[in-house]
Scaffold this active site. Sequence first.
Site, PDB file in Angstrom:
ATOM      1  N   LYS A 201       5.753   8.771  -4.373  1.00 56.77           N
ATOM      2  CA  LYS A 201       7.166   8.364  -3.626  1.00 56.77           C
ATOM      3  C   LYS A 201       7.876   7.604  -4.834  1.00 56.77           C
ATOM      4  CE  LYS A 201       5.354   5.710  -0.532  1.00 56.77           C
ATOM      5  NZ  LYS A 201       3.780   5.714  -0.511  1.00 56.77           N
ATOM      6  N   ARG A 276       6.500   1.520   8.302  1.00 58.40           N
ATOM      7  CA  ARG A 276       4.853   1.818   8.419  1.00 58.40           C
ATOM      8  C   ARG A 276       4.407   1.707   9.532  1.00 58.40           C
ATOM      9  NH1 ARG A 276       4.315   0.738   2.266  1.00 58.40           N
ATOM     10  NH2 ARG A 276       2.420   1.342   1.564  1.00 58.40           N
ATOM     11  N   ARG A 315      -3.175   5.202 -12.289  1.00 57.09           N
ATOM     12  CA  ARG A 315      -1.912   4.133 -12.461  1.00 57.09           C
ATOM     13  C   ARG A 315      -2.491   2.662 -12.760  1.00 57.09           C
ATOM     14  NH1 ARG A 315       1.930   4.343  -7.449  1.00 57.09           N
ATOM     15  NH2 ARG A 315       0.693   2.759  -6.375  1.00 57.09           N
ATOM     16  N   ARG A 321      -1.577  -3.060 -11.881  1.00 55.44           N
ATOM     17  CA  ARG A 321      -1.234  -3.362 -10.663  1.00 55.44           C
ATOM     18  C   ARG A 321      -2.456  -3.857  -9.822  1.00 55.44           C
ATOM     19  NH1 ARG A 321       2.280   0.238  -6.109  1.00 55.44           N
ATOM     20  NH2 ARG A 321       1.146  -0.599  -4.876  1.00 55.44           N
ATOM     21  N   ARG A 333      -6.125   1.203   1.454  1.00 57.92           N
ATOM     22  CA  ARG A 333      -4.869   1.596   1.484  1.00 57.92           C
ATOM     23  C   ARG A 333      -4.646   2.763   2.249  1.00 57.92           C
ATOM     24  NH1 ARG A 333      -3.049   0.403  -3.979  1.00 57.92           N
ATOM     25  NH2 ARG A 333      -1.005   1.228  -3.286  1.00 57.92           N
TER      26      ARG A 333
HETATM   27  P1  AMP Z   1       3.372   0.022  -1.654  1.00 62.33           P
HETATM   28  O1  AMP Z   1       3.804  -0.335  -3.062  1.00 62.33           O
HETATM   29  O2  AMP Z   1       4.396   0.595  -0.649  1.00 62.33           O
HETATM   30  O3  AMP Z   1       2.078   0.785  -1.638  1.00 62.33           O
HETATM   31  O4  AMP Z   1       3.170  -1.365  -0.849  1.00 62.33           O
HETATM   32  C1  AMP Z   1       2.162  -2.380  -1.375  1.00 62.33           C
HETATM   33  C2  AMP Z   1       1.745  -3.219  -0.069  1.00 62.33           C
HETATM   34  O5  AMP Z   1       2.973  -4.006   0.380  1.00 62.33           O
HETATM   35  C3  AMP Z   1       1.088  -2.688   0.897  1.00 62.33           C
HETATM   36  O6  AMP Z   1      -0.418  -2.461   0.994  1.00 62.33           O
HETATM   37  C4  AMP Z   1       1.387  -3.749   1.983  1.00 62.33           C
HETATM   38  O7  AMP Z   1       0.375  -4.667   2.112  1.00 62.33           O
HETATM   39  C5  AMP Z   1       2.752  -4.126   1.601  1.00 62.33           C
HETATM   40  N1  AMP Z   1       3.913  -3.375   2.340  1.00 62.33           N
HETATM   41  C6  AMP Z   1       4.930  -2.570   1.767  1.00 62.33           C
HETATM   42  N2  AMP Z   1       5.634  -1.990   2.845  1.00 62.33           N
HETATM   43  C7  AMP Z   1       5.242  -2.500   3.719  1.00 62.33           C
HETATM   44  C8  AMP Z   1       5.452  -2.312   5.238  1.00 62.33           C
HETATM   45  N3  AMP Z   1       6.544  -1.445   5.499  1.00 62.33           N
HETATM   46  N4  AMP Z   1       4.855  -3.033   6.113  1.00 62.33           N
HETATM   47  C9  AMP Z   1       3.991  -3.836   5.768  1.00 62.33           C
HETATM   48  N5  AMP Z   1       3.424  -4.103   4.692  1.00 62.33           N
HETATM   49  C10 AMP Z   1       3.969  -3.356   3.679  1.00 62.33           C
END
Ligand code: AMP
Length: 376
Positions: A201, A276, A315, A321, A333
């Site tokens: 993404k 989400r 990654r 990260r 996740r």
């Molecule tokens: P990402 O970088 O999009 O994979 O997000 C990393 C983490 O951020 C996720 O595992 C969640 O803990 C939190 N997070 C990101 N976006 C959301 C969302 N829309 N709702 C809830 N938690 C989020």
Amino acid sequence: MSPNSKTVQLHDKRFKLSIPSDHIQAAISAMASHLKKDIGEEQPLFLGILNGSFRFASDLVSNYEGPCDVTFVKVASYEGTRTTGEVKRLIGLDENVAGRVVVVLEDIVDTGTTVEQILYDLEGRGAKRVIIATLLFKPEAYTRQLTIDHVALQVANEFLVGYGLDYDGLGRNLNDIYTLILENENSMKNIILFGPPGAGKGTQSTFLVNTFGLVHLSTGDIFRSNIKQETDLGKLAKSYMDKGELVPDDVTIQMLESEVLKHPEAKGFIFDGFPRTVAQAEALDAFLERRGTDIFRMLALDVPEEELVSRLVGRGKESGRADDQNEEIIRNRIKVYEQQTSILAQFYQAKGRFVAVDGIGSIEAISSRLEEAMKD
Ligand code: AMP
């Protein structure tokens, strides 16, 4: 012409009438009598917070029946220690507030951080009672526990000017309150880039930003930057992110909306990692509808789990990260994505906005599939 079609231009932006002055005056006069009942026979000190509250303070005290003192202060910010973050202090307060009833007059309370710090400051100076009275209150933006004692008008989480409030110095002299018009609001192309962690993404967002001139908002990135800056939001988000769980909806929705409002010039947004949950999708729909726009398309990148895990482990080694380091957290996740968020595909499918895109192949190949999926 209906009164609501009244607009003003300030610098580069247009604003439309939101709260007419007779409505403001009626709310202030009601507030003045509630305040009198609340305060009783004491002689309060009204403390107007400059610059925004100068008109509100003036009209409020004109309506207040009973003896009172009036003074104005400014709020100055300075960098506190790493643990306290930004600290705000009252400056220009010469009156002795010890033992007094102080009524803080604010033009607007949004997150509530400033008003909370004003309260601590006044309590530290020995005020007997501090009453918070605000002309405008944004319940959607408010993050504090502190109760706001008196609110004249509740407003949506929008950018407002007029009646003391400014946009870059202008607009304080307007008698009505106006809200920002998003010039592109009807032609905006808002996209949800959907897909499990590791689907690409972030990479494809760069392509979409360059090709369609959109603003990229990644909730994950925003949370990570808050964690880095050690903000309250960051501390809260970290406890969930470390386990690969979702941050609570109310916090995430409010954060996303305030990020959108920071880009009034945007031709559209790429929402990456948001929504989400169905609650987030419904909140996003309602928010965009209030702004006269909607979701143009949900583009969903399809990648099988084993491919995702191997991409993410790779990654994690490169970026360091935290949530990409451990295979168990990565699988969690992906599981969270499948359980809680696949239902979103149905949500947008039902609206005819969903398009699945094969996420396997070279970056360029996937980009051109996305470009195709963006066609009307
Ligand atoms: P990402 O970088 O999009 O994979 O997000 C990393 C983490 O951020 C996720 O595992 C969640 O803990 C939190 N997070 C990101 N976006 C959301 C969302 N829309 N709702 C809830 N938690 C989020």
